[in-house]
Scaffold this motif. Structure first.
Motif, short mmCIF file in Angstrom:
data_model
loop_
_atom_site.label_atom_id
_atom_site.label_comp_id
_atom_site.label_asym_id
_atom_site.label_seq_id
_atom_site.Cartn_x
_atom_site.Cartn_y
_atom_site.Cartn_z
N ALA A 264 17.09 30.42 19.96
CA ALA A 264 18.07 30.06 20.98
C ALA A 264 17.68 30.77 22.29
CB ALA A 264 19.48 30.48 20.57
N GLY A 265 17.22 30.00 23.30
CA GLY A 265 16.82 30.61 24.57
C GLY A 265 16.00 29.66 25.41
N TRP A 266 15.37 30.29 26.44
CA TRP A 266 14.56 29.50 27.38
C TRP A 266 13.23 29.16 26.73
CZ3 TRP A 266 15.51 27.05 31.78
CH2 TRP A 266 14.43 26.63 32.57
N ALA A 267 12.73 27.86 27.03
CA ALA A 267 11.49 27.39 26.41
C ALA A 267 10.62 26.65 27.42
CB ALA A 267 11.79 26.52 25.22
N GLY A 268 10.53 27.11 28.68
CA GLY A 268 9.67 26.51 29.68
C GLY A 268 10.11 25.12 30.06
N SER A 269 9.19 24.12 29.86
CA SER A 269 9.51 22.73 30.26
C SER A 269 10.66 22.15 29.45
CB SER A 269 8.26 21.85 30.10
OG SER A 269 7.84 21.81 28.75
N TYR A 270 10.99 22.77 28.28
CA TYR A 270 12.11 22.28 27.48
C TYR A 270 13.45 22.82 28.01
CZ TYR A 270 8.85 20.47 23.93
OH TYR A 270 7.88 19.77 23.27
N GLY A 271 13.38 23.78 28.98
CA GLY A 271 14.61 24.38 29.45
C GLY A 271 15.22 25.26 28.37
N TYR A 272 16.58 25.30 28.37
CA TYR A 272 17.24 26.06 27.31
C TYR A 272 17.19 25.22 26.01
CZ TYR A 272 18.96 29.38 30.71
OH TYR A 272 19.03 30.36 31.70
N ARG A 273 16.67 25.91 24.94
CA ARG A 273 16.45 25.18 23.67
C ARG A 273 17.05 25.97 22.52
NH1 ARG A 273 10.31 24.49 21.70
NH2 ARG A 273 10.60 26.76 21.44
N THR A 274 17.66 25.21 21.59
CA THR A 274 18.18 25.79 20.35
C THR A 274 17.47 25.08 19.19
OG1 THR A 274 20.35 26.26 21.34
CG2 THR A 274 20.20 26.16 18.94
N ILE A 275 16.94 25.92 18.22
CA ILE A 275 16.27 25.33 17.03
C ILE A 275 17.15 25.62 15.83
CG2 ILE A 275 14.27 25.42 15.53
CD1 ILE A 275 12.57 26.16 17.92
N LEU A 276 17.57 24.51 15.13
CA LEU A 276 18.37 24.59 13.91
C LEU A 276 17.46 24.24 12.74
CD1 LEU A 276 21.05 24.88 12.37
CD2 LEU A 276 21.51 22.46 12.91
N THR A 277 17.29 25.18 11.78
CA THR A 277 16.45 24.95 10.60
C THR A 277 17.34 24.61 9.42
OG1 THR A 277 14.78 26.50 11.41
CG2 THR A 277 14.73 25.94 9.07
N LEU A 278 17.11 23.44 8.83
CA LEU A 278 17.91 22.96 7.69
C LEU A 278 17.40 23.59 6.40
CD1 LEU A 278 18.19 19.15 8.61
CD2 LEU A 278 19.62 21.09 9.36
N ASP A 279 18.16 23.38 5.35
CA ASP A 279 17.81 23.98 4.07
C ASP A 279 16.48 23.48 3.52
OD1 ASP A 279 20.18 25.39 4.22
OD2 ASP A 279 21.29 23.96 2.95
N ASP A 280 16.07 22.27 3.86
CA ASP A 280 14.79 21.71 3.36
C ASP A 280 13.62 22.10 4.25
OD1 ASP A 280 15.27 20.19 5.61
OD2 ASP A 280 15.16 18.24 4.59
N GLY A 281 13.85 22.94 5.28
CA GLY A 281 12.78 23.40 6.15
C GLY A 281 12.59 22.59 7.40
N THR A 282 13.33 21.47 7.54
CA THR A 282 13.20 20.64 8.73
C THR A 282 13.81 21.37 9.94
OG1 THR A 282 13.32 18.62 7.41
CG2 THR A 282 13.79 18.41 9.77
N GLN A 283 13.09 21.35 11.08
CA GLN A 283 13.58 21.97 12.31
C GLN A 283 14.05 20.90 13.29
OE1 GLN A 283 10.46 24.42 13.95
NE2 GLN A 283 10.67 26.02 12.39
N LEU A 284 15.27 21.12 13.87
CA LEU A 284 15.83 20.23 14.88
C LEU A 284 15.84 20.98 16.21
CD1 LEU A 284 18.84 18.76 12.83
CD2 LEU A 284 16.53 17.86 13.03
N TRP A 285 15.18 20.36 17.24
CA TRP A 285 15.09 20.99 18.55
C TRP A 285 16.10 20.33 19.50
CZ3 TRP A 285 9.17 21.70 20.02
CH2 TRP A 285 8.54 22.49 19.03
N PHE A 286 16.99 21.15 20.05
CA PHE A 286 17.94 20.66 21.04
C PHE A 286 17.51 21.26 22.40
CE2 PHE A 286 19.99 21.00 16.95
CZ PHE A 286 20.71 19.83 16.80
N CYS A 287 17.04 20.41 23.35
CA CYS A 287 16.42 20.91 24.58
C CYS A 287 17.20 20.48 25.84
CB CYS A 287 14.99 20.40 24.69
SG CYS A 287 13.98 20.79 23.23
N HIS A 288 16.88 21.17 27.01
CA HIS A 288 17.45 20.89 28.33
C HIS A 288 18.96 21.19 28.38
CE1 HIS A 288 13.60 19.15 29.24
NE2 HIS A 288 13.80 18.11 28.41
N GLN A 289 19.44 22.13 27.54
CA GLN A 289 20.87 22.46 27.53
C GLN A 289 21.26 23.19 28.85
OE1 GLN A 289 22.45 23.91 23.57
NE2 GLN A 289 20.23 24.11 23.12
N SER A 290 22.46 22.98 29.14
CA SER A 290 23.01 23.74 30.30
C SER A 290 23.52 25.10 29.84
CB SER A 290 24.12 22.96 30.99
OG SER A 290 25.20 22.71 30.07
N SER A 291 23.90 25.19 28.55
CA SER A 291 24.34 26.48 27.99
C SER A 291 24.14 26.47 26.49
CB SER A 291 25.82 26.74 28.31
OG SER A 291 26.64 25.76 27.71
#
Length: 346
Positions: A264-291
């Motif tokens: 959860a934080g700044w990621a350059g061109s992705y802006g503010y990004r949050t990564i949610l890792t599911l139980d099966d190991g899949t990662q979901l990237w949520f980018c360009h957040q305002s908060s």
């Protein structure tokens, strides 16, 4: 039986000649004595056997058979008389059998015995009739045999034709039955496939419905503006690597499924990004957040708020850029397809 008239007797004069006479009777011997007269009678002559056959005269010639016999007898008698006259021997009286056919030689044709001709004609007619009847019977027998053979051959041909027809009919029936069985089997297989497909679809729908209870879309009041793989110069890789949900700044971002916050934080061109890792190991990237509303290591459940839509990083407007990385891989997959596999339709 009639006899020829005996020739007149000549006086007996012994001949003094010692040489052989004209007719070859040999020399005369004084010790022979007088010659006896031979006069054939009915008793001394051999009775005639059979019938005298009389044939009609042909032209000026003589009839054959008994007529010729009569002429020969007359000639012999004449020759004997001549011999007696020339040799000086006593004449010989010859009795001849009554030959009615002799008259036919010297007389007219009407003098021939009609009985013999009629008998011969009847005999010839009977023989001709017998030959005709024999030939007719043989021809009829041959004809019947040929007809029987032809009928037998025709029967064989008819039997073969009937057998061929029955065989062809049986083949057609067997083919029709085989085709019907095949069609029934195909129909059954198609019905089975359709039933299986329907059952699979129902099962999938049920599964997705259950998953839909476990998964949710990341935001609401959105518009899909860019899809996965779309080419363009706006992206540093040369193509779009995620799915863009355009929404007003500050629109809530929710956890798609339960899992753990791993970044959860700044990621350059992705802006503010949050990564949610599911139980099966899949990662979901949520980018360009305002908060960002969560922190690393935090457990979240489906539908929990994790941030807000913004325009941070390399963007042209407020939107949520979503990426899916199975197993934490660097290269992501199409988020649209992945969401659909979870029963969601963006």
């Amino acid at each position: 039986m009639a006899s020829n008239r005996p020739a007149p007797e000549a006086p007996y004069v012994p001949s003094q000649r010692t040489s052989t006479d004209v007719f070859g009777y040999g020399s005369y011997h004084h010790d022979e004595g007088p010659r006896e007269e031979w006069n054939p009678t009915e008793e001394s002559l051999r009775p005639a056997r059979g019938k005298h056959r009389v044939a009609k005269q042909r032209g000026n010639g003589f009839a054959r058979s008994s007529t010729v016999l009569g002429v020969g007898v007359i000639a012999a008698v004449g020759g004997a008389g001549m011999a007696s006259a020339n040799t000086g021997k006593p004449p010989v009286s010859i009795s001849m059998p009554d030959l009615p056919s002799v008259g036919g030689v010297f007389g007219g044709e009407d003098e021939a015995p009609q009985g013999s001709a009629t008998a011969l004609s009847d005999l010839a007619s009977t023989a001709t009739q017998d030959r005709t009847e024999g030939a007719s019977d043989a021809g009829e027998t041959l004809r019947n045999r040929i007809m029987a053979q032809a009928e037998s051959q025709q029967t064989q041909v008819d039997s073969k034709a009937q057998l061929a027809t029955q065989t062809a009919l049986a083949d057609e029936t067997a083919k029709a039955e085989a085709a019907a069985l095949k069609k029934a089997a195909d129909d059954a297989a198609e019905a089975k496939k359709a039933a299986e497909k329907k059952a699979a679809q129902e099962a999938e729908a049920k599964r997705l419905a259950e998953l839909a209870k476990q998964y949710t879309l990341p935001t609401s009041s959105y518009t899909i503006t860019s899809t996965f793989g779309q080419a363009g110069s706006l992206w540093s890789s040369g193509y779009h690597t995620g799915l863009d949900f355009a929404a007003p700044t500050g629109t809530l971002i929710k956890a798609i499924h339960s899992g753990t916050i791993t970044e959860a934080g700044w990621a350059g061109s992705y802006g503010y990004r949050t990564i949610l890792t599911l139980d099966d190991g899949t990662q979901l990237w949520f980018c360009h957040q305002s908060s960002i509303s969560v922190s690393v290591g935090q457990k979240v459940s489906t539908g929990d708020v994790i941030g807000r839509v913004g325009a941070t990083g390399n963007v042209t407007g407020a939107h949520l850029h979503l990426e899916v990385h199975p197993g934490g891989a660097d290269t992501g997959i199409d988020p649209m397809a992945w969401l659909q596999s979870k029963g969601l339709n963006p």
